[in-house]
Design an enzyme around this catalytic site. Structure first.
Site, PDB file in Angstrom:
ATOM      1  N   SER A   1       0.831  -1.206   0.000  1.00  0.00           N
ATOM      2  CA  SER A   1       0.000   0.000   0.000  1.00  0.00           C
ATOM      3  C   SER A   1       0.856   1.243   0.000  1.00  0.00           C
ATOM      4  CB  SER A   1      -0.918   0.035   1.218  1.00  0.00           C
ATOM      5  OG  SER A   1      -1.649   1.249   1.199  1.00  0.00           O
TER       6      SER A   1
ATOM      7  N   LYS B   1      -4.468  -6.682   3.131  1.00  0.00           N
ATOM      8  CA  LYS B   1      -4.422  -5.510   2.243  1.00  0.00           C
ATOM      9  C   LYS B   1      -5.843  -5.130   1.801  1.00  0.00           C
ATOM     10  CE  LYS B   1      -3.322  -2.214  -0.525  1.00  0.00           C
ATOM     11  NZ  LYS B   1      -3.395  -2.308  -1.951  1.00  0.00           N
TER      12      LYS B   1
ATOM     13  N   HIS C   1      -7.506  -3.418   4.652  1.00  0.00           N
ATOM     14  CA  HIS C   1      -6.910  -2.074   4.708  1.00  0.00           C
ATOM     15  C   HIS C   1      -7.650  -1.146   3.749  1.00  0.00           C
ATOM     16  CE1 HIS C   1      -4.395   0.890   2.639  1.00  0.00           C
ATOM     17  NE2 HIS C   1      -3.787   1.112   3.784  1.00  0.00           N
ATOM     18  N   ASN C   2      -7.855  -1.610   2.526  1.00  0.00           N
ATOM     19  CA  ASN C   2      -8.542  -0.765   1.546  1.00  0.00           C
ATOM     20  C   ASN C   2      -9.991  -0.508   1.944  1.00  0.00           C
ATOM     21  OD1 ASN C   2      -6.125  -1.136   0.180  1.00  0.00           O
ATOM     22  ND2 ASN C   2      -7.111  -1.223  -1.812  1.00  0.00           N
TER      23      ASN C   2
ATOM     24  N   GLU D   1      -9.984   2.090   4.422  1.00  0.00           N
ATOM     25  CA  GLU D   1      -9.716   3.346   3.709  1.00  0.00           C
ATOM     26  C   GLU D   1     -11.026   3.935   3.153  1.00  0.00           C
ATOM     27  OE1 GLU D   1      -6.469   2.877   0.830  1.00  0.00           O
ATOM     28  OE2 GLU D   1      -7.679   3.958  -0.634  1.00  0.00           O
TER      29      GLU D   1
END
Ligand code: NBP
Length: 477
Positions: A128, A182, A185-186, A189
């Site tokens: 990232s 990941k 995480h997105n 976000e």
């Protein structure tokens, strides 16, 4: 001398990652399907370190020392499989293929299992930080067989972002764990961005402020608990003037948000796992709503607001309320995301250390934020913490902001301002802490129409009521 590591796929991400590795003193073999990209990397940046360029796959693989470490940074999906097929005939047992693209984690699980049969280690690695991060230090989330991390880890930790001298890279877990983390995480976000957008909208509508003034408020917030990359860039974006019109830049940007799909994957997976990630889901749906043009046109023509008028007497108190509501909702979104990681980790036997994930997200990545330290601390206090929100620190800060949060959600509702992430987070908070939820009625309804049975509060066992008969209760065996 042979290269210590190779990178194939030299579009913007791979090119920057290769440069980052070379700048750290490693000899890097570079390769791309079309040789032009390789040539331009060498022409533009060949002096930044030791690059060993090859046109053919066989030469590329042969130029790397064994066990080979080959980072694949191509378009996620079929391209990744094509590159793996292309590499395979040239590899030896024990070589490591690292997929640094944005793969969907089930693909990573499949690839890892297929390649393990052939004696090849496959590392699905979440990266990232975009182009900037790839070049100057990303947050790196590698999965796969743990033994591959012994040789790979030191390089990854070297090229990753550092916070307080600690690398933003660590081993995540087997097969798809890295790409899974990941993905979440997105998703987080998405939630973070939506919450910031709702705060902006409240300040805009509630106080009638222009974008640059709101930018100043965000800049101030960035020196407190909310300090983060996303708050920082929000302040910058809000302060930017459109060169063409001289108006605040955000005012000329069309209000239809797009997405590439990682938010959708996160929500789909949460539905499979049965984990409520309402913040991320509302953020994903809010983007979809913004892009639902025919529906918006129809609604604007037909639907009245019947809303109150904003009348805020204490401007500073309102701003502080919005700040606290934002922080509390943010804690909920992260708490939910970490619940999802815990659930997937249990389902796949990944054994993911949630505190370590918060630690490697402190730098390099899009959601980097000061408050991730608090999350790491919470998991250090209690590694098996069942609910991040209930950690002593977060329970206190969210509790302190609760009145503000309730005021803001109520004000938004009475004045007709949509705050899906703020309000659903508050509902989640009240739901998860409730002593008794109305799920009792749901169970009774299910038993009525489908004989789905229920449990009693006063006795163990499974029960069914004969709703269409004499309404007597039977205990199921
Ligand atoms: P792209 O996603 O645009 O992919 C272009 C690269 O894929 C080129 O090197 C291209 O080779 C190669 N490629 C394709 Br397309 N099909 C191929 C095939 N069949 N065989 C071999 N190579 C093939 O590049 P990017 O924007 O640099 O992104 C790379 C990866 O990183 C993606 O998975 C993306 O999702 C991810 N990404 C991550 C972030 C982040 O913040 N982490 C940001 C952006 C992208 P060619 O030059 O010969 O066409």
């Amino acid at each position: 001398e042979l290269a210590q590591i190779g990178v194939t796929g030299l579009a913007v991400m791979g090119r920057n990652l290769a440069r980052n590795i070379a700048r750290h003193g490693y000899r890097v073999a570079v390769h791309n399907r079309s040789y032009g990209r390789t040539e331009s990397l060498i022409a533009d940046h060949g002096d930044e370190g030791t690059f060993i360029a090859s046109k053919e796959t066989a030469d590329f693989v042969a130029s790397i020392e064994r066990p080979r470490k080959i980072i694949v940074m191509v378009k996620a999906g079929a391209a990744t499989d094509a590159v793996i097929e292309d590499l395979l005939p040239h590899l030896d047992e024990g070589d490591i293929i690292i997929d640094a693209g944005n793969a969907h984690f089930p693909d990573t699980i499949r690839r890892e299992h297929d390649l393990a049969q052939k004696g090849i280690h496959f590392v699905g690695m979440g990266v990232s930080g975009g182009e900037e991060g790839a070049l100057n230090g990303p947050s790196i989330m590698p999965g796969g067989a743990k033994e591959s991390y012994t040789t790979l880890g030191p390089i990854l930790e070297d090229i990753s972002a550092k916070v307080d001298g600690v690398p933003c890279a660590t081993y995540v877990g087997p097969d798809g764990a890295g790409h899974f983390v990941k993905m979440v995480h997105n998703g987080i976000e998405y939630a973070d961005m939506q919450l910031i957008a709702e705060a902006y909208d409240l300040l805009r509508q509630g106080l009638g402020l222009e974008a640059p003034a709101i930018g100043d408020i965000f800049a101030q917030w960035n020196s407190g608990d909310l300090e983060s990359f996303l708050i920082e860039i929000t302040a910058e974006v809000l302060g930017h003037t459109d060169a063409k019109t001289g108006r605040p830049f955000v005012d000329i940007v069309l209000d239809q948000a797009e997405q590439k799909g990682t938010g959708r994957w996160t929500v789909q997976n949460a539905l499979d796992l049965g984990v409520p990630i309402t913040g991320i889901a509302e953020a994903t749906f809010a983007r979809a709503l913004s892009g639902s043009v025919p529906q918006r046109v129809a609604a604007q023509a037909a639907l009245p607001a019947n809303a109150g008028q904003w009348d805020i007497s204490d401007r500073d108190a309102f701003i502080e309320d919005v700040r606290r509501a934002l922080y509390a909702s943010k804690v909920v979104a992260y708490s939910q995301g970490f619940d999802q990681i815990a659930a997937a980790s249990a389902e796949h036997d990944w054994n993911i250390d949630r505190g370590a994930m918060a630690r490697i997200w402190r730098g390099g990545c899009i959601i980097r934020a000061k408050f991730l330290n608090r999350i790491t601390e919470a998991y250090e206090r209690q590694p098996e913490l069942p609910l991040l929100l209930a950690d002593e620190y977060f329970a206190k800060v969210v509790g302190d902001g609760l009145e503000s949060w309730r005021r803001i959600v109520a004000l938004a509702a009475s004045n007709g301002v949509p705050v899906p992430a703020f309000s659903s987070s508050l509902s989640y908070y009240d739901g998860v802490r409730a002593n008794r939820l109305p799920a009792n009625l749901i169970q009774a309804q299910r038993d009525f129409f489908g004989a789905h049975t229920y449990h009693r509060t006063d006795a163990p066992g499974v029960y069914h009521t004969e709703w269409s008969g004499d309404r007597s209760e039977t205990q199921e065996s």
